[in-house]
Motif scaffolding. Structure first.
Motif, PDB file in Angstrom:
ATOM      1  N   ARG A   1      -3.325  -9.414  -7.430  1.00 55.78           N
ATOM      2  CA  ARG A   1      -3.539  -8.902  -6.410  1.00 55.78           C
ATOM      3  C   ARG A   1      -1.652  -8.477  -5.414  1.00 55.78           C
ATOM      4  NH1 ARG A   1      -7.058 -13.614  -3.334  1.00 55.78           N
ATOM      5  NH2 ARG A   1      -5.412 -14.521  -4.510  1.00 55.78           N
ATOM      6  N   SER A   2      -1.269  -9.456  -6.080  1.00 60.50           N
ATOM      7  CA  SER A   2       0.356  -8.879  -5.792  1.00 60.50           C
ATOM      8  C   SER A   2       0.776  -7.884  -6.612  1.00 60.50           C
ATOM      9  CB  SER A   2       1.192 -10.338  -5.461  1.00 60.50           C
ATOM     10  OG  SER A   2       0.970 -10.614  -7.229  1.00 60.50           O
ATOM     11  N   VAL A   3       1.290  -6.863  -7.780  1.00 55.17           N
ATOM     12  CA  VAL A   3       0.876  -6.288  -8.531  1.00 55.17           C
ATOM     13  C   VAL A   3       0.932  -5.787  -7.473  1.00 55.17           C
ATOM     14  CG1 VAL A   3       1.635  -5.994 -10.796  1.00 55.17           C
ATOM     15  CG2 VAL A   3       1.939  -8.291  -9.870  1.00 55.17           C
ATOM     16  N   ASP A   4      -0.863  -5.314  -7.695  1.00 59.11           N
ATOM     17  CA  ASP A   4      -1.337  -4.107  -7.023  1.00 59.11           C
ATOM     18  C   ASP A   4      -1.288  -3.682  -6.405  1.00 59.11           C
ATOM     19  OD1 ASP A   4      -3.379  -2.691  -8.279  1.00 59.11           O
ATOM     20  OD2 ASP A   4      -5.042  -3.950  -8.694  1.00 59.11           O
ATOM     21  N   MET A   5      -0.731  -4.464  -4.513  1.00 57.36           N
ATOM     22  CA  MET A   5      -0.116  -4.435  -3.827  1.00 57.36           C
ATOM     23  C   MET A   5       1.398  -3.074  -3.910  1.00 57.36           C
ATOM     24  SD  MET A   5      -0.755  -3.674  -0.936  1.00 57.36           S
ATOM     25  CE  MET A   5      -2.214  -4.030  -0.608  1.00 57.36           C
ATOM     26  N   LEU A   6       2.133  -3.992  -5.075  1.00 55.19           N
ATOM     27  CA  LEU A   6       3.541  -3.546  -5.008  1.00 55.19           C
ATOM     28  C   LEU A   6       3.905  -2.464  -5.449  1.00 55.19           C
ATOM     29  CD1 LEU A   6       6.592  -4.115  -5.059  1.00 55.19           C
ATOM     30  CD2 LEU A   6       6.208  -5.469  -7.221  1.00 55.19           C
ATOM     31  N   ALA A   7       2.678  -1.962  -6.777  1.00 56.52           N
ATOM     32  CA  ALA A   7       2.412  -0.912  -6.852  1.00 56.52           C
ATOM     33  C   ALA A   7       2.209   0.103  -5.997  1.00 56.52           C
ATOM     34  CB  ALA A   7       1.446  -0.767  -8.519  1.00 56.52           C
ATOM     35  N   PHE A   8       1.272  -0.073  -5.547  1.00 55.45           N
ATOM     36  CA  PHE A   8       1.575   0.587  -4.142  1.00 55.45           C
ATOM     37  C   PHE A   8       2.043   1.008  -3.736  1.00 55.45           C
ATOM     38  CE2 PHE A   8      -1.459   1.146  -0.041  1.00 55.45           C
ATOM     39  CZ  PHE A   8      -1.735   2.379  -0.118  1.00 55.45           C
ATOM     40  N   VAL A   9       2.838   0.284  -2.727  1.00 51.81           N
ATOM     41  CA  VAL A   9       3.722   0.499  -1.686  1.00 51.81           C
ATOM     42  C   VAL A   9       4.140   0.974  -1.867  1.00 51.81           C
ATOM     43  CG1 VAL A   9       5.398  -0.715  -0.683  1.00 51.81           C
ATOM     44  CG2 VAL A   9       2.597  -1.645  -1.045  1.00 51.81           C
ATOM     45  N   LEU A  10       5.387   0.948  -3.459  1.00 54.79           N
ATOM     46  CA  LEU A  10       6.708   1.389  -4.369  1.00 54.79           C
ATOM     47  C   LEU A  10       6.122   2.809  -3.685  1.00 54.79           C
ATOM     48  CD1 LEU A  10       8.154  -1.283  -6.577  1.00 54.79           C
ATOM     49  CD2 LEU A  10       8.530  -0.167  -4.425  1.00 54.79           C
ATOM     50  N   ILE A  11       5.192   3.002  -5.211  1.00 53.73           N
ATOM     51  CA  ILE A  11       4.181   4.833  -5.310  1.00 53.73           C
ATOM     52  C   ILE A  11       4.703   5.514  -3.949  1.00 53.73           C
ATOM     53  CG2 ILE A  11       3.077   5.767  -6.616  1.00 53.73           C
ATOM     54  CD1 ILE A  11       2.356   3.680  -8.757  1.00 53.73           C
ATOM     55  N   SER A  12       3.828   4.909  -3.236  1.00 56.40           N
ATOM     56  CA  SER A  12       3.602   5.588  -2.227  1.00 56.40           C
ATOM     57  C   SER A  12       4.282   5.517  -0.922  1.00 56.40           C
ATOM     58  CB  SER A  12       2.266   4.640  -1.170  1.00 56.40           C
ATOM     59  OG  SER A  12       1.129   4.113  -1.395  1.00 56.40           O
ATOM     60  N   PHE A  13       5.451   4.991  -1.103  1.00 56.51           N
ATOM     61  CA  PHE A  13       6.244   5.217  -0.527  1.00 56.51           C
ATOM     62  C   PHE A  13       7.670   6.827  -1.471  1.00 56.51           C
ATOM     63  CE2 PHE A  13      11.444   4.344  -1.161  1.00 56.51           C
ATOM     64  CZ  PHE A  13      11.936   4.695   0.586  1.00 56.51           C
ATOM     65  N   ILE A  14       7.814   6.315  -2.888  1.00 53.17           N
ATOM     66  CA  ILE A  14       8.332   7.369  -3.375  1.00 53.17           C
ATOM     67  C   ILE A  14       7.629   8.714  -3.252  1.00 53.17           C
ATOM     68  CG2 ILE A  14       8.371   8.576  -5.535  1.00 53.17           C
ATOM     69  CD1 ILE A  14       9.164   5.287  -6.641  1.00 53.17           C
ATOM     70  N   LEU A  15       6.486   8.330  -2.983  1.00 51.35           N
ATOM     71  CA  LEU A  15       5.597   9.489  -2.850  1.00 51.35           C
ATOM     72  C   LEU A  15       5.334  10.761  -1.571  1.00 51.35           C
ATOM     73  CD1 LEU A  15       2.109   9.451  -4.879  1.00 51.35           C
ATOM     74  CD2 LEU A  15       4.593  11.254  -5.909  1.00 51.35           C
ATOM     75  N   LEU A  16       4.976   9.392  -0.445  1.00 50.42           N
ATOM     76  CA  LEU A  16       5.010   9.879   0.383  1.00 50.42           C
ATOM     77  C   LEU A  16       6.350  10.394   1.829  1.00 50.42           C
ATOM     78  CD1 LEU A  16       2.526   7.178   1.611  1.00 50.42           C
ATOM     79  CD2 LEU A  16       2.305   9.903   0.921  1.00 50.42           C
ATOM     80  N   THR A  17       7.626  10.110   0.929  1.00 57.97           N
ATOM     81  CA  THR A  17       8.921   9.970   1.528  1.00 57.97           C
ATOM     82  C   THR A  17       9.265  11.312   1.003  1.00 57.97           C
ATOM     83  OG1 THR A  17       9.293   7.728   1.524  1.00 57.97           O
ATOM     84  CG2 THR A  17      11.041   9.200   2.067  1.00 57.97           C
ATOM     85  N   SER A  18       9.053  12.120   0.496  1.00 56.47           N
ATOM     86  CA  SER A  18       9.421  12.666  -0.782  1.00 56.47           C
ATOM     87  C   SER A  18       9.123  14.208   0.285  1.00 56.47           C
ATOM     88  CB  SER A  18       9.391  12.886  -2.030  1.00 56.47           C
ATOM     89  OG  SER A  18       8.453  12.970  -2.885  1.00 56.47           O
ATOM     90  N   LEU A  19       7.227  13.988  -0.256  1.00 57.78           N
ATOM     91  CA  LEU A  19       6.377  14.631   0.779  1.00 57.78           C
ATOM     92  C   LEU A  19       6.915  14.747   2.123  1.00 57.78           C
ATOM     93  CD1 LEU A  19       3.729  16.767   0.770  1.00 57.78           C
ATOM     94  CD2 LEU A  19       2.490  13.850   1.300  1.00 57.78           C
ATOM     95  N   LEU A  20       7.290  14.435   3.372  1.00 56.31           N
ATOM     96  CA  LEU A  20       7.725  14.372   4.038  1.00 56.31           C
ATOM     97  C   LEU A  20       8.574  14.739   4.206  1.00 56.31           C
ATOM     98  CD1 LEU A  20       7.185  13.312   7.072  1.00 56.31           C
ATOM     99  CD2 LEU A  20       8.478  11.310   6.769  1.00 56.31           C
ATOM    100  N   ILE A  21       9.716  14.648   3.523  1.00 51.27           N
ATOM    101  CA  ILE A  21      11.301  15.579   3.692  1.00 51.27           C
ATOM    102  C   ILE A  21      10.909  17.341   3.467  1.00 51.27           C
ATOM    103  CG2 ILE A  21      13.520  15.701   2.344  1.00 51.27           C
ATOM    104  CD1 ILE A  21      13.274  12.568   2.445  1.00 51.27           C
ATOM    105  N   THR A  22       9.714  17.053   2.058  1.00 57.74           N
ATOM    106  CA  THR A  22       9.782  18.486   1.608  1.00 57.74           C
ATOM    107  C   THR A  22       8.686  19.247   2.914  1.00 57.74           C
ATOM    108  OG1 THR A  22       9.374  17.855  -1.382  1.00 57.74           O
ATOM    109  CG2 THR A  22       8.706  19.865  -0.185  1.00 57.74           C
ATOM    110  N   LEU A  23       7.946  19.451   2.571  1.00 59.98           N
ATOM    111  CA  LEU A  23       6.975  19.530   4.713  1.00 59.98           C
ATOM    112  C   LEU A  23       7.950  19.648   5.632  1.00 59.98           C
ATOM    113  CD1 LEU A  23       3.299  17.337   4.596  1.00 59.98           C
ATOM    114  CD2 LEU A  23       4.098  19.282   3.590  1.00 59.98           C
TER     115      LEU A  23
END
Length: 321
Positions: A197-219
């Motif tokens: 559960r903790s690793v799943d959540m860590l993966a979700f948070v880190l990858i979401s941060f990378i994708l959504l941060t770069s997506l927001l800047i791009t948009l």
């Protein structure tokens, strides 16, 4: 301590089986040829961009240095996945060692993260060039460009290293079949017999941060670019600008939509089959389109290519004479 070492030793000698695409396994030779051609075309296009950028002094500007770095990352990104996929199609060899699996997962996420960070930086570069042309050379110089590229690598490394180390610490006691054509963290985590559960959540948070941060800047960058383009007095200038922007946005849409579909959801267990198809978009389709859309349609690159070919011909003639 002895028990921990025992589990660790058992884990490190395990081999996993990459399921690949069992429904189309009988078409292995055809898909081998298709993916091989796509891989060679992607590598060739990106290598041409890198060579031309560093050989032609006219292209040694922030925009093209960012593009050449993007091309380098793209080559590394697809090379982590496609050669193994080709061996599955051709020979049916689907086994991969635990260590090789973790290296593949790290490399895929590391270079994938760099690509998304670079896309955000490249969109900022285009924003400054189009929306702030008078300040562009002051803000976006070679030193700033170098710092931004370094930041992309420096930010991706600890984020992905931390995640892969957490996955390495999990216990794997069966089953050994990864429901994917490469070692991605999601399918790998789901094979663990530990509490994930903790690793799943860590993966979700880190990858979401990378994708959504770069997506927001791009948009934000492209929204400002579109507003600026709409204010251009000439219809011809607007059409030219929109033609360039639209092709970029198509690739961005493909990459972000497929990655958001795969990663930005806490529970992936029921959708691993559909994730494989979405992952093909990132590893085969967009790497094939990127060289064409980002640079090979660019007039400056065409001119640099023609000049390079002319120089080679002249050298051959001189040598022959």
């Amino acid at each position: 301590m002895e028990i921990t070492m025992e589990v660790r030793n058992e884990t490190t000698i395990q081999e996993f089986i990459l399921e690949g695409f069992p429904a189309i396994q009988y078409l292995g030779n055809i898909f081998f040829l298709v993916h091989l051609l796509a891989y060679l075309a992607s590598i060739t296009g990106n290598v041409v961009i890198i060579i031309i950028t560093w050989v032609d002094h006219r292209l040694q500007t922030p925009m093209y240095i960012l593009l050449s770095t993007f091309s380098f990352s793209e080559c590394c990104f697809i090379t982590t996945v496609i050669p193994k996929l080709l061996s599955i199609f051709l020979s049916g060899r689907q086994t991969i060692s635990f260590t090789a699996c973790l290296i593949q997962a790290f490399s895929f996420l590391f270079f994938g993260s760099i690509i998304f960070f670079l896309m955000a930086v490249m969109s900022l570069d285009r924003y400054l060039a189009i929306c702030k042309p008078l300040h562009y050379t002051t803000i976006m110089n070679l030193k700033t460009c170098f710092h931004l590229v370094t930041a992309c690598f420096a930010l991706a490394f600890p984020l992905i290293t931390g995640l892969v180390v957490k996955v390495f610490q999990l216990s794997f006691c069966g089953p050994h079949v990864i429901l994917h054509f490469f070692c991605d963290v999601g399918p790998l985590i789901h094979l663990s017999c530990s509490d994930t559960r903790s690793v799943d959540m860590l993966a979700f948070v880190l990858i979401s941060f990378i994708l959504l941060t770069s997506l927001l800047i791009t948009l934000i960058a492209y929204s400002n670019i579109i507003v600026t383009v709409l204010r251009l007095p000439s219809a011809r200038e607007r059409q030219k600008a929109f033609s360039t922007c639209s092709s970029h946005l198509i690739v961005l849409s493909l990459m972000y939509s497929s990655c958001v579909f795969i990663y930005v959801k806490p529970k992936q267990r029921n959708r691993l089959d559909s994730n494989r198809e979405a992952a093909l978009v990132n590893t085969v389709v967009t790497p094939l389109l990127n060289p064409v859309i980002y640079t090979l349609r660019n007039k400056q690159v065409h001119r640099a290519l023609r000049d390079a070919v002319s120089r080679v011909r002249l050298q051959k003639q001189s040598f022959g004479g």
